[in-house]
Write an enzyme that holds these catalytic residues in place. Structure first.
Site, PDB file in Angstrom:
ATOM      1  N   GLU A  62      -4.898   2.446  -8.604  1.00 42.01           N
ATOM      2  CA  GLU A  62      -5.978   2.424  -8.061  1.00 42.01           C
ATOM      3  C   GLU A  62      -6.920   3.750  -8.061  1.00 42.01           C
ATOM      4  O   GLU A  62      -6.416   4.599  -7.473  1.00 42.01           O
ATOM      5  CB  GLU A  62      -5.806   1.747  -6.630  1.00 42.01           C
ATOM      6  CG  GLU A  62      -5.108   0.366  -6.492  1.00 42.01           C
ATOM      7  CD  GLU A  62      -4.530   0.033  -5.413  1.00 42.01           C
ATOM      8  OE1 GLU A  62      -4.885   0.721  -4.346  1.00 42.01           O
ATOM      9  OE2 GLU A  62      -3.765  -0.889  -5.478  1.00 42.01           O
ATOM     10  N   ALA A  76      -3.742  -4.603  -6.382  1.00 43.71           N
ATOM     11  CA  ALA A  76      -2.933  -5.535  -6.861  1.00 43.71           C
ATOM     12  C   ALA A  76      -1.321  -4.804  -7.281  1.00 43.71           C
ATOM     13  O   ALA A  76      -1.092  -4.691  -8.263  1.00 43.71           O
ATOM     14  CB  ALA A  76      -3.325  -6.412  -7.927  1.00 43.71           C
ATOM     15  N   GLU A  77      -0.915  -4.289  -6.128  1.00 47.90           N
ATOM     16  CA  GLU A  77       0.399  -3.384  -6.215  1.00 47.90           C
ATOM     17  C   GLU A  77       1.401  -4.180  -7.191  1.00 47.90           C
ATOM     18  O   GLU A  77       1.940  -3.822  -7.927  1.00 47.90           O
ATOM     19  CB  GLU A  77       0.882  -3.088  -4.987  1.00 47.90           C
ATOM     20  CG  GLU A  77       0.093  -1.787  -4.468  1.00 47.90           C
ATOM     21  CD  GLU A  77      -1.412  -2.216  -3.766  1.00 47.90           C
ATOM     22  OE1 GLU A  77      -1.409  -3.407  -3.510  1.00 47.90           O
ATOM     23  OE2 GLU A  77      -2.198  -1.241  -3.387  1.00 47.90           O
ATOM     24  N   HIS A 118       0.093   3.875   7.265  1.00 46.96           N
ATOM     25  CA  HIS A 118      -0.309   4.765   6.302  1.00 46.96           C
ATOM     26  C   HIS A 118       0.279   6.017   6.169  1.00 46.96           C
ATOM     27  O   HIS A 118       0.011   7.272   6.036  1.00 46.96           O
ATOM     28  CB  HIS A 118      -1.800   5.152   6.302  1.00 46.96           C
ATOM     29  CG  HIS A 118      -2.885   4.173   5.902  1.00 46.96           C
ATOM     30  ND1 HIS A 118      -2.943   3.034   6.447  1.00 46.96           N
ATOM     31  CD2 HIS A 118      -3.719   3.866   4.843  1.00 46.96           C
ATOM     32  CE1 HIS A 118      -3.538   2.079   5.546  1.00 46.96           C
ATOM     33  NE2 HIS A 118      -4.071   2.820   4.578  1.00 46.96           N
ATOM     34  N   ASP A 143       3.229   3.473   1.537  1.00 51.40           N
ATOM     35  CA  ASP A 143       3.152   2.003   2.375  1.00 51.40           C
ATOM     36  C   ASP A 143       3.037   0.792   1.656  1.00 51.40           C
ATOM     37  O   ASP A 143       3.489  -0.326   1.941  1.00 51.40           O
ATOM     38  CB  ASP A 143       2.430   2.307   3.523  1.00 51.40           C
ATOM     39  CG  ASP A 143       2.349   3.590   4.156  1.00 51.40           C
ATOM     40  OD1 ASP A 143       2.749   3.617   5.362  1.00 51.40           O
ATOM     41  OD2 ASP A 143       2.011   4.671   3.669  1.00 51.40           O
ATOM     42  N   PHE A 144       2.104   0.952   0.546  1.00 58.48           N
ATOM     43  CA  PHE A 144       1.732  -0.198  -0.161  1.00 58.48           C
ATOM     44  C   PHE A 144       2.758  -0.607  -1.354  1.00 58.48           C
ATOM     45  O   PHE A 144       2.510  -1.732  -1.937  1.00 58.48           O
ATOM     46  CB  PHE A 144       0.394   0.070  -0.793  1.00 58.48           C
ATOM     47  CG  PHE A 144      -0.529   0.520  -0.101  1.00 58.48           C
ATOM     48  CD1 PHE A 144      -0.849   0.499   1.338  1.00 58.48           C
ATOM     49  CD2 PHE A 144      -1.665   1.316  -0.804  1.00 58.48           C
ATOM     50  CE1 PHE A 144      -1.596   1.178   2.295  1.00 58.48           C
ATOM     51  CE2 PHE A 144      -2.480   1.992   0.098  1.00 58.48           C
ATOM     52  CZ  PHE A 144      -2.442   2.006   1.498  1.00 58.48           C
ATOM     53  N   ILE A 145       3.870   0.150  -1.483  1.00 59.12           N
ATOM     54  CA  ILE A 145       4.851  -0.333  -2.452  1.00 59.12           C
ATOM     55  C   ILE A 145       5.542  -1.523  -1.854  1.00 59.12           C
ATOM     56  O   ILE A 145       6.225  -2.157  -2.746  1.00 59.12           O
ATOM     57  CB  ILE A 145       5.952   0.932  -2.619  1.00 59.12           C
ATOM     58  CG1 ILE A 145       6.719   0.406  -3.841  1.00 59.12           C
ATOM     59  CG2 ILE A 145       6.745   1.425  -1.518  1.00 59.12           C
ATOM     60  CD1 ILE A 145       6.019   0.560  -5.431  1.00 59.12           C
TER      61      ILE A 145
HETATM   62  C1  TPP Z   1      -2.149  -3.167  -0.288  1.00 56.24           C
HETATM   63  C2  TPP Z   1      -3.345  -2.008  -0.207  1.00 56.24           C
HETATM   64  N1  TPP Z   1      -3.743  -1.151  -1.093  1.00 56.24           N
HETATM   65  C3  TPP Z   1      -4.400  -0.302  -1.383  1.00 56.24           C
HETATM   66  C4  TPP Z   1      -5.078   0.113  -0.273  1.00 56.24           C
HETATM   67  C5  TPP Z   1      -6.012   1.352  -0.156  1.00 56.24           C
HETATM   68  N2  TPP Z   1      -7.446   0.628   0.314  1.00 56.24           N
HETATM   69  C6  TPP Z   1      -7.529   0.786   1.470  1.00 56.24           C
HETATM   70  S1  TPP Z   1      -9.433   0.216   1.415  1.00 56.24           S
HETATM   71  C7  TPP Z   1      -9.339  -0.068  -0.051  1.00 56.24           C
HETATM   72  C8  TPP Z   1     -10.604  -0.623  -0.753  1.00 56.24           C
HETATM   73  C9  TPP Z   1     -10.723  -2.077  -0.258  1.00 56.24           C
HETATM   74  O1  TPP Z   1     -11.866  -2.589  -0.811  1.00 56.24           O
HETATM   75  P1  TPP Z   1     -12.354  -4.069  -0.376  1.00 56.24           P
HETATM   76  O2  TPP Z   1     -11.325  -5.011  -0.170  1.00 56.24           O
HETATM   77  O3  TPP Z   1     -13.290  -4.571  -1.225  1.00 56.24           O
HETATM   78  O4  TPP Z   1     -12.824  -3.697   1.078  1.00 56.24           O
HETATM   79  P2  TPP Z   1     -14.191  -2.580   1.538  1.00 56.24           P
HETATM   80  O5  TPP Z   1     -13.560  -1.442   1.835  1.00 56.24           O
HETATM   81  O6  TPP Z   1     -15.054  -2.776   0.152  1.00 56.24           O
HETATM   82  O7  TPP Z   1     -14.780  -3.129   2.705  1.00 56.24           O
HETATM   83  C10 TPP Z   1      -8.058   0.472  -0.683  1.00 56.24           C
HETATM   84  C11 TPP Z   1      -7.845   0.353  -2.216  1.00 56.24           C
HETATM   85  C12 TPP Z   1      -4.628  -0.553   1.185  1.00 56.24           C
HETATM   86  N3  TPP Z   1      -4.700  -0.169   2.363  1.00 56.24           N
HETATM   87  N4  TPP Z   1      -3.615  -1.539   1.097  1.00 56.24           N
END
Ligand code: TPP
Ligand code: MG
Lengths: 326, 323
Positions: free
Chosen positions: B29, B58-59, B128, B84-86
Site C-alpha cells: 500500500e 487488501a492485505e 498500530h 498489525d495489519f498482517i
Molecule cells: C487493514 C488496514 N490496512 C491498512 C491500514 C492503514 N491505513 C489507515 S487509513 C488508510 C486509508 C483508508 O482509506 P479509506 O478507507 O478510503 O478512508 P479515508 O482515510 O479516506 O477516510 C490506510 C491504508 C489500516 N489502518 N488497516
C-alpha cells in the site's frame, strides 16, 4: 423522518461542533497537548450529521480511523472526547484509545477503529443481534472507499443481505486512500455500484450536501427498521486536510483543495439551504458558531485540567475481573 | 563505510537486489505514491518500472498474490504498512506460504519477503504498535528476521530476498531513524548467525531489535557500577543461533534476555527457555527477561512509558542477575 427546521438546525450546529472540535484538536497538537496523530474529518461533516440525524439513541454506529465526526453526531460529549485525545483519565476511553479509538457505549457508538474495514463485520453483527432479539434498532457502519477493497466488506455484506439484517452501510468516498488517489488502486469508481453483487440497493449521493445525505439515509433507515434489509449508500465527499496530520499531500494540488473548500464546504451548502427558507438568520448563525466555539473552548480546558491516568491503569481493562465470573 | 539511516540501508538493499535479479518485485500500500510510510520503496518506481505494484487496502489479497507469484518463480518483496495489519492475512502467511514446501513434499518454493514495520513509534495505541515476533517463530516454514542496525538491515534484507523460503522481516519503527556505518560494496548476512554487539565478562544480555541500542546505552551506565556486559544480537529469531548465545552464557554465567515485545510467551521467552535448558549448569543466577507487560499498547503517553522497555529496565535486570 421528515425534514424540519429543527432537524436542519441540529445538523448545522453539529457540523460546527465537529469543525471546531477538530480545529481545536489540531491546535492542541501544535501545542504538544494532543499526541499521536489525527485523521481530520473536516470537509466530510455533512455525511456524519446527515446520517445520524436519522438515528435514534439506541441505534448502533461503528466508525473508522476518521471518526471524530461520527462520534459527535451520535451525541458524544466533546469534553470527554478532547480529554481522550490528550490521553487523560477523563477521556471517553480513559486515555487508553486516543483519536483512532474514541467510543461511547452509552450512546451505542461502538467505536472508531484503527483497522480499515474492520467495522463492517461487527456492524452487521449488531444488526444480527437486533434481529435475534426482535428489536427495531438499526445499525450503521461508516467506512472509507479504501475499505471496500477488503474481504471484510464482501463477507459481511453478503451475510447482511442473506439474512436481511437491519443495517445501513455508509461508504465515505473521499477519493483518496491514505496517500493514493482511489483511481490508482480501484477500477470501480462508485462503491454504490458494488451493491448489485449482494442484491441490495446501492445509492450514490453528494456527501457535501447534508440534506441529500439526510434524505437518502432516511429511506435506507426506514427500510432497515421495517425489516427490508440492508442498503449500501456511497457519499461522495472530500477531506480538507491531509490523510493524517503531517501529510505533505504530494498526491494532490493546493488548487484542488482550495476549489473544494470554496465550492463544496458542507457548512456553506447547508447554510445556503436554510437561509433560502428563512430558517437561519445571520443572528442565529452567529449564535450557533458562538455556542459551538464556547463548548469547544470548555472541552479543551476540561482536557487540559484533567488528571493523567494512574500507572495502575496500564494493567486494567485487559480482561474482565475473572473472580467475578467463577 | 558510509553512514546512513536504517531505512536508507534497507532501500539500498532493495535497489541492489532489484538490479541484480529481475524476478524481484515490490507490492504494498502506498509504495509508489509515497514510498511507504518509511520511504523504503522510494525511487523503485522510477528505476524499475513495471516491477512495483501499489495495491488496494487488501492485505489478504496482497500476501495471497505474493504466495502465488513466488510459487511461479518470482521474488515478491511485500510491504505491510504496519505489522498489525498482517493479522488480516494470517491464512496466506500461516496456512499457505509457510506450509507449501512441506505439504507438497518439497515441490513448492515460496521465496517471498514480508516487510513488517512494527513496535511503538508515534503514539498510535493498540492496533498500530504490535510486534508479534513469537507468533511467527511458532510457525515452522517461516523465517523470522529482526535487524537492529543499518548494516544488519541491509545485509539481512539482501539475504531475505535471496532466500527460497518465506521471510517475516521485522523493521522496528524505533530503528528507522537510527544511523550507523554500512560497509561499502556487496555483502550478505547469513540467517542463524548471531552477532556480538559488545564484548563483556560479567553478564550476557541477549537483545532483540531496538533493545540492542538500549542495551548499549545500559552498558555505559553499568560500567560505572563496575559491570561489564556482553550484548548478543540474535539477528534472526528463526533460525536461532543457539550456539553463539550459549557460548556467551558459558563465559558469563548470568543472562538477561530483552525485547520490546511482551515477555509473556514472547520471543524472549523461547530464548530464555533454551538457555535454561542448555546451559543450566553454567548459570549462576536465574535467567531474567525484559520486555513489555502483557497488555495491549495504551494510547496515553503517561501509560506508554510504563509499557515500553528502555535502557533503565536493562540496568535493573542486570542488577538482579548480579545480586
Ligand atoms: C487493514 C488496514 N490496512 C491498512 C491500514 C492503514 N491505513 C489507515 S487509513 C488508510 C486509508 C483508508 O482509506 P479509506 O478507507 O478510503 O478512508 P479515508 O482515510 O479516506 O477516510 C490506510 C491504508 C489500516 N489502518 N488497516
Ligand atoms: Mg478514502
Amino acid at each position: 423522518m421528515s425534514l424540519t427546521q429543527e432537524k436542519c438546525l441540529k445538523m448545522y450546529t453539529d457540523m460546527w461542533r465537529i469543525r471546531l472540535f477538530e480545529e481545536e484538536a489540531n491546535r492542541q497538537t501544535n501545542l504538544g497537548n494532543v499526541v499521536g496523530t489525527l485523521h481530520m474529518y473536516c470537509g466530510e461533516e455533512a455525511v456524519a450529521v446527515g446520517v445520524c440525524a436519522n438515528l435514534r439513541d439506541d441505534d448502533y454506529v461503528l466508525g473508522t480511523h476518521r471518526s471524530h465526526g461520527h462520534c459527535i453526531a451520535k451525541g458524544a460529549e466533546s469534553d470527554k472526547m478532547m480529554a481522550e485525545l490528550f490521553g487523560k483519565a477523563t477521556g471517553t476511553c480513559k486515555g487508553k484509545g486516543g483519536s483512532m479509538h474514541v467510543a461511547d457505549f452509552s450512546l451505542n457508538m461502538l467505536g472508531a477503529n484503527g483497522i480499515v474495514g474492520a467495522g463492517i463485520g461487527p456492524t452487521t453483527g449488531t444488526a444480527l443481534a437486533s434481529k435475534i432479539r426482535g428489536t427495531d434498532q438499526v445499525s450503521v457502519c461508516f467506512f472509507g472507499d479504501g475499505a471496500a477493497a477488503r474481504g471484510t466488506f464482501h463477507e459481511a455484506i453478503a451475510m447482511g443481505s442473506l439474512w436481511q439484517l437491519p443495517v445501513v452501510y455508509v461508504c465515505e468516498n473521499n477519493g483518496y486512500q491514505q496517500w493514493v488517489p482511489r483511481k490508482n488502486v480501484a477500477v470501480v469508481d462508485s462503491v454504490a455500484d458494488m451493491a448489485g453483487s449482494y442484491s441490495i440497493p446501492g445509492v450514490s449521493v453528494n456527501g457535501q450536501d447534508a440534506i441529500e445525505v439526510y434524505e437518502v439515509i432516511a429511506e435506507a433507515v426506514a427500510r432497515a427498521r421495517s425489516g427490508g434489509g440492508p442498503s449500501l449508500i456511497e457519499a461522495r465527499t472530500y477531506r480538507f486536510y491531509g490523510h493524517s496530520l503531517g501529510d505533505e499531500q504530494q498526491y494532490r494540488t493546493e488548487e484542488e483543495v482550495e476549489e473544494r473548500k470554496l465550492n463544496a464546504d458542507p457548512i456553506n451548502i447547508l447554510r445556503d439551504f436554510m437561509t433560502e427558507r428563512n430558517w437561519l438568520s445571520s443572528a442565529d448563525d452567529d449564535q450557533v458558531q458562538q455556542r459551538a466555539g464556547d463548548e469547544i473552548t470548555r472541552a479543551a480546558k476540561f482536557a487540559e485540567e484533567s488528571p493523567w491516568p494512574e500507572m495502575g491503569e496500564v494493567g486494567t481493562d485487559v480482561l474482565f475481573d475473572a473472580k467475578e465470573v467463577a | 563505510m558510509t553512514v546512513m539511516a536504517f531505512n536508507e540501508a534497507l532501500r539500498e538493499a532493495l535497489h541492489e537486489e532489484m538490479a541484480r535479479d529481475e524476478s524481484v518485485f515490490v507490492m504494498g500500500e502506498d509504495v509508489i505514491t509515497h514510498g511507504g510510510p518509511y520511504k523504503v520503496t522510494d525511487g523503485v518506481a522510477e528505476k524499475f518500472p513495471g516491477r512495483i505494484f501499489e495495491t488496494p487496502i487488501a492485505e489478504a489479497g496482497i500476501v495471497g498474490l505474493g504466495v502465488g507469484a513466488a510459487m511461479a518463480g518470482m521474488n515478491p518483496v511485500i510491504e505491510i504498512m504496519y505489522l498489525d495489519f498482517i493479522t488480516c492475512a494470517m491464512d496466506e502467511v500461516v496456512n499457505q506460504a509457510a506450509k507449501m514446501r512441506y505439504m507438497t513434499g518439497g515441490q513448492a518454493s515460496v521465496p517471498m519477503v514480508v516487510r513488517l514495520p512494527c513496535g511503538v513509534g508515534r503514539l498510535l495505541a493498540a492496533q498500530h504498535s504490535q510486534i508479534m515476533e513469537s507468533w511467527f517463530m511458532h510457525v515452522p516454514g517461516l523465517q523470522v528476521v529482526v535487524p537492529s542496525t543499518p548494516a544488519d538491515g541491509k545485509g539481512l534484507l539482501k539475504t531475505a530476498i535471496r532466500s527460497p523460503d518465506p521471510v517475516m522481516f521485522f523493521e522496528y519503527k524505533r530503528t528507522y531513524t537510527h544511523k550507523g556505518e554500512v560497509p561499502e560494496g556487496e555483502y550478505l548476512i547469513p540467517f542463524g548467525k548471531a552477532d556480538i554487539k559488545r564484548e563483556g565478562e560479567d553478564v550476557t544480555v541477549v537483545a532483540i531489535g531496538p533493545m540492542v541500542q538500549k542495551s548499549l546505552e545500559a552498558a555505559v551506565l553499568l560500567e560505572d557500577e563496575g559491570y561489564d556486559i556482553e550484548i548478543v544480537d540474535p539477528r534472526t529469531l528463526s533460525p536461532l543461533d543457539t550456539e553463539t548465545i550459549c557460548e556467551s552464557v558459558r563465559k558469563t554465567g548470568r543472562v538477561v534476555v530483552c525485547g520490546e515485545d511482551s515477555s509473556f510467551a514472547g520471543s524472549v521467552s523461547e530464548i530464555a527457555a533454551m538457555i535454561a535448558e542448555s546451559c543450566f549448569s553454567d548459570l549462576k543466577a536465574p535467567v531474567v527477561r525484559v520486555g513489555s507487560p502483557h497488555v495491549p499498547m495504551p494510547f496515553s503517553a503517561e501509560l506508554v512509558k510504563h509499557v515500553v522497555p528502555e535502557a533503565a529496565n536493562v540496568v535493573s535486570a542486570v542488577n538482579r542477575v548480579m545480586n
